[in-house]
Enzyme design. Structure first.
Site, PDB file in Angstrom:
ATOM      1  CB  CYS A  80      -0.860  -0.033   1.265  1.00 32.63           C
ATOM      2  SG  CYS A  80      -1.844   1.441   1.543  1.00 32.63           S
ATOM      3  CB  CYS A 192      -3.038   4.044  -5.406  1.00 39.90           C
ATOM      4  SG  CYS A 192      -4.377   3.158  -4.567  1.00 39.90           S
TER       5      CYS A 192
HETATM    6  N1  DGL Z   1      -3.954   0.696  -1.856  1.00 44.39           N
HETATM    7  C1  DGL Z   1      -3.599   1.889  -1.189  1.00 44.39           C
HETATM    8  C2  DGL Z   1      -2.370   2.530  -1.825  1.00 44.39           C
HETATM    9  O1  DGL Z   1      -1.593   1.857  -2.469  1.00 44.39           O
HETATM   10  C3  DGL Z   1      -4.593   2.974  -0.927  1.00 44.39           C
HETATM   11  C4  DGL Z   1      -6.039   2.772  -0.901  1.00 44.39           C
HETATM   12  C5  DGL Z   1      -6.717   3.562   0.196  1.00 44.39           C
HETATM   13  O2  DGL Z   1      -6.970   4.768   0.040  1.00 44.39           O
HETATM   14  O3  DGL Z   1      -6.969   2.933   1.205  1.00 44.39           O
HETATM   15  O4  DGL Z   1      -2.137   3.688  -1.652  1.00 44.39           O
END
Ligand code: DGL
Length: 270
Positions: A80, A192
């Site tokens: 993430c 993301c």
């Molecule tokens: N998957 C997360 C990232 O790579 C973000 C998603 C969220 O906002 O929770 O930033």
């Protein structure tokens, strides 16, 4: 320096606020084909993109403490970008196992772009991060960096993964401001882990021949620095998923992970 894994029960911990981390899991799962994997989605606080840096750091410390009390974690992967930019490197101080994370591949975008216009898609928390801001401001002298943060896009990516139909026009609306640009970005950073899930949709609304750059490859490079692959000892493999909240999607989420070969799917009270 390589850290050699000698523990008999190796467990790799993969973290995301939601399902986006699956794009990283899919990419690296073959490396860990004979090790335990725990995937935790913190859906209680999803999305992370509107949470503060400090909230995310404290939440991750709490989660990692709880997990590492019960499991022998050999490596934690923050799949993430928002969690990584908000908590690394500080979080490493709290644990004695290696912690790595995905971060937006800004340097790669600079190498790739030919028209010097770069699109940067990430969450609000990632784009607001002081280190990222500093970098963007510095690069803006030579390049044009067009940023868009959208939690809507994150939700749409999750919906698509769970089998719901998503409407292209909803995605188009998010990018309206880009369609009036004199020069369209020829390189787009997918900062993301949810966004590679909707890459086909992005390709249909954007001009052709754009390079989309996600963070998969950079996590592989980080892994290579800390793992001696020959030393990974096979164990009775178990793939476990933890979620932190029962919501209306939970049955779909469980079904999704069962199909992926995860055998234990349970709620972590945290
Ligand atoms: N998957 C997360 C990232 O790579 C973000 C998603 C969220 O906002 O929770 O930033």
């Amino acid at each position: 320096m390589k850290e050699i894994f000698l523990k008999s029960q190796i467990t790799i911990f993969i973290f995301d606020s939601g399902l986006g981390g699956i794009t990283i899991y899919n990419y690296i799962k073959n490396i860990f084909f004979n090790t335990n994997i725990i995937y935790l989605l913190d859906n209680k606080y999803f999305p992370y993109g509107n949470k503060s840096k400090n909230f995310i750091l404290q939440r991750l410390i709490k989660i990692l403490k709880k997990i590492s009390n019960s499991y022998n974690i050999s490596l934690a992967i923050l799949a993430c970008n928002t969690a990584s930019v908000s908590s690394l490197p500080q979080i490493k101080k709290y644990f004695n196992f290696p912690i790595i994370g995905v971060t937006p591949v800004i340097n790669l975008a600079i190498q790739k772009t030919k028209n010097n216009v770069i699109g940067f898609l990430a969450t609000n928390t990632t784009l607001k991060n002081s280190k990222i801001q500093k970098k963007i401001n510095f690069l803006n002298k030579k390049y044009i960096i067009k940023t868009i943060s959208s939690s809507k896009l994150v939700f749409l990516a999750e919906k698509k993964l769970l089998g719901y139909k998503i409407i292209i026009d909803e995605i188009k609306k998010i990018f309206l401001s880009w369609f009036t640009l004199k020069i369209f970005p020829d390189t787009i950073i997918l900062g993301c882990t949810h966004f590679p899930l909707i890459i086909n949709e992005l390709k249909t609304i954007f001009p052709k021949n754009i390079s989309f750059l996600d963070s998969k490859k950079n996590i592989l490079l980080k892994l290579k620095k800390i793992i001696n692959y020959n030393e990974i000892i096979s164990s009775k493999k178990k793939n476990i998923v933890f979620y932190t909240k029962t919501n209306k999607f939970i049955n779909k989420i469980k079904f999704f992970f069962l199909k992926k070969g995860f055998t234990i799917i349970s709620k972590l009270k945290i």
